[in-house]
Write a protein that holds these residues in place. Sequence first.
Motif, PDB file in Angstrom:
ATOM      1  N   GLN A   1     -65.656   1.742   8.190  1.00  0.00           N
ATOM      2  CA  GLN A   1     -65.163   0.401   8.478  1.00  0.00           C
ATOM      3  C   GLN A   1     -66.031  -0.282   9.533  1.00  0.00           C
ATOM      4  OE1 GLN A   1     -62.176  -0.789   6.619  1.00  0.00           O
ATOM      5  NE2 GLN A   1     -63.212   0.911   5.591  1.00  0.00           N
ATOM      6  N   SER A   2     -66.505   0.488  10.506  1.00  0.00           N
ATOM      7  CA  SER A   2     -67.409  -0.050  11.523  1.00  0.00           C
ATOM      8  C   SER A   2     -68.296   1.084  12.033  1.00  0.00           C
ATOM      9  CB  SER A   2     -66.627  -0.682  12.689  1.00  0.00           C
ATOM     10  OG  SER A   2     -65.881   0.299  13.393  1.00  0.00           O
ATOM     11  N   TRP A   3     -69.502   0.707  12.466  1.00  0.00           N
ATOM     12  CA  TRP A   3     -70.454   1.705  12.964  1.00  0.00           C
ATOM     13  C   TRP A   3     -71.382   1.019  13.952  1.00  0.00           C
ATOM     14  CZ3 TRP A   3     -71.126   6.936  12.147  1.00  0.00           C
ATOM     15  CH2 TRP A   3     -72.316   7.485  12.632  1.00  0.00           C
ATOM     16  N   ASP A   4     -71.489   1.556  15.169  1.00  0.00           N
ATOM     17  CA  ASP A   4     -72.386   1.034  16.192  1.00  0.00           C
ATOM     18  C   ASP A   4     -73.690   1.826  16.143  1.00  0.00           C
ATOM     19  OD1 ASP A   4     -73.746   0.755  18.796  1.00  0.00           O
ATOM     20  OD2 ASP A   4     -71.976  -0.367  19.383  1.00  0.00           O
ATOM     21  N   ASP A   5     -74.797   1.151  15.800  1.00  0.00           N
ATOM     22  CA  ASP A   5     -76.084   1.839  15.650  1.00  0.00           C
ATOM     23  C   ASP A   5     -76.547   2.510  16.940  1.00  0.00           C
ATOM     24  OD1 ASP A   5     -76.128   1.013  13.073  1.00  0.00           O
ATOM     25  OD2 ASP A   5     -77.734  -0.461  13.300  1.00  0.00           O
ATOM     26  N   ALA A   6     -76.186   1.918  18.090  1.00  0.00           N
ATOM     27  CA  ALA A   6     -76.685   2.428  19.365  1.00  0.00           C
ATOM     28  C   ALA A   6     -75.913   3.646  19.846  1.00  0.00           C
ATOM     29  CB  ALA A   6     -76.647   1.325  20.419  1.00  0.00           C
ATOM     30  N   THR A   7     -74.599   3.694  19.573  1.00  0.00           N
ATOM     31  CA  THR A   7     -73.755   4.733  20.159  1.00  0.00           C
ATOM     32  C   THR A   7     -73.093   5.653  19.138  1.00  0.00           C
ATOM     33  OG1 THR A   7     -71.782   3.323  20.144  1.00  0.00           O
ATOM     34  CG2 THR A   7     -73.238   3.186  22.080  1.00  0.00           C
ATOM     35  N   GLY A   8     -73.010   5.215  17.883  1.00  0.00           N
ATOM     36  CA  GLY A   8     -72.286   5.987  16.875  1.00  0.00           C
ATOM     37  C   GLY A   8     -70.786   5.794  16.932  1.00  0.00           C
ATOM     38  N   VAL A   9     -70.290   4.910  17.824  1.00  0.00           N
ATOM     39  CA  VAL A   9     -68.864   4.584  17.847  1.00  0.00           C
ATOM     40  C   VAL A   9     -68.489   4.050  16.469  1.00  0.00           C
ATOM     41  CG1 VAL A   9     -67.149   3.000  18.795  1.00  0.00           C
ATOM     42  CG2 VAL A   9     -68.730   4.185  20.321  1.00  0.00           C
ATOM     43  N   ASN A  10     -67.368   4.557  15.916  1.00  0.00           N
ATOM     44  CA  ASN A  10     -67.086   4.244  14.523  1.00  0.00           C
ATOM     45  C   ASN A  10     -65.591   4.151  14.249  1.00  0.00           C
ATOM     46  OD1 ASN A  10     -65.995   6.998  13.371  1.00  0.00           O
ATOM     47  ND2 ASN A  10     -67.794   7.548  14.614  1.00  0.00           N
ATOM     48  N   SER A  11     -65.279   3.645  13.093  1.00  0.00           N
ATOM     49  CA  SER A  11     -63.927   3.726  12.539  1.00  0.00           C
ATOM     50  C   SER A  11     -64.068   3.992  11.051  1.00  0.00           C
ATOM     51  CB  SER A  11     -63.143   2.442  12.796  1.00  0.00           C
ATOM     52  OG  SER A  11     -63.771   1.326  12.203  1.00  0.00           O
ATOM     53  N   VAL A  12     -63.190   4.863  10.526  1.00  0.00           N
ATOM     54  CA  VAL A  12     -63.304   5.314   9.142  1.00  0.00           C
ATOM     55  C   VAL A  12     -61.942   5.240   8.477  1.00  0.00           C
ATOM     56  CG1 VAL A  12     -64.080   7.176   7.627  1.00  0.00           C
ATOM     57  CG2 VAL A  12     -65.111   6.917   9.896  1.00  0.00           C
ATOM     58  N   LEU A  13     -61.922   4.687   7.274  1.00  0.00           N
ATOM     59  CA  LEU A  13     -60.690   4.602   6.504  1.00  0.00           C
ATOM     60  C   LEU A  13     -60.491   5.911   5.739  1.00  0.00           C
ATOM     61  CD1 LEU A  13     -58.336   2.779   5.492  1.00  0.00           C
ATOM     62  CD2 LEU A  13     -59.846   2.121   3.593  1.00  0.00           C
ATOM     63  N   VAL A  14     -59.375   6.614   6.020  1.00  0.00           N
ATOM     64  CA  VAL A  14     -59.062   7.889   5.367  1.00  0.00           C
ATOM     65  C   VAL A  14     -57.623   7.829   4.858  1.00  0.00           C
ATOM     66  CG1 VAL A  14     -59.003  10.404   5.592  1.00  0.00           C
ATOM     67  CG2 VAL A  14     -60.577   9.071   7.005  1.00  0.00           C
ATOM     68  N   ASN A  15     -57.461   7.995   3.569  1.00  0.00           N
ATOM     69  CA  ASN A  15     -56.107   7.986   2.991  1.00  0.00           C
ATOM     70  C   ASN A  15     -55.277   6.776   3.416  1.00  0.00           C
ATOM     71  OD1 ASN A  15     -56.657  10.333   1.676  1.00  0.00           O
ATOM     72  ND2 ASN A  15     -55.457  11.656   3.028  1.00  0.00           N
TER      73      ASN A  15
END
Length: 236
Positions: free
Chosen positions: A28-42
């Motif tokens: 859903q989101s990904w920060d190229d510099a830090t790898g901070v992310n959000s992922v849609l699961v189920n």
Amino acid sequence: MGIAQLIAAASAPPSGGEDAAFYTGQIQSWDDATGVNSVLVNGTVVPNMRCLSIGAGIVLVPGDVVMIIRKQTQWFILGKVAAPGAGAALGVRQDYVGASGSTSSATYADLPGSFGPSVSTYISSARRALVLVGTQSSCINGWAHMGVEVSGASSMAAGALTNQAAAISGTFDIAHPGAGTIIGWGSPLSVHVYTAADGLNQGTNVFTAKYKRETAGGYTADLADFIRRRLVVIPF
């Protein structure tokens, strides 16, 4: 399943060998510099999963499908899921042409009778590639340039990266200040990162070396000569 249920399921004591489970998710989101992310699961957005770090780097964009493993209470992104023909075979691509060639062209073109090197590779949704080019070259009273043209899914002229100065846009420069003089063969190596900002698109792209000669010091340049040309492309 809501986030509370996901956490509860992950926190429950493992039953027998069920201490690990696999899922697919969508970035859903990904920060190229830090790898901070959000992922849609189920159906639930899970923030800041840990990632398996391999290769030249991890670049994910919203919409990418990823494989996820849960090990007891911890969640990990294993990597991007790609089908054959859509990035499943990402890796280092390289081509080498040892034969010599010369050109008097003042604009980028193929060397007469000595095409390439040329590399075809798939560019992922990250739209990035590390490009390395090397040659031995010389030019009497001028400069010898080697650039990289990109065709296929993208259309990028040799030596025309939009976010870099022309002096470093995939060219090799050998200067010869005196009329009728030649200092010798130069063997430079140039390294560049091509990105979406330059016009690099997702899909199958063909990177092809092109060549030209340029006058210098007010003299008329002779032929630009090239030998032992290598092109390496690493999508990431």
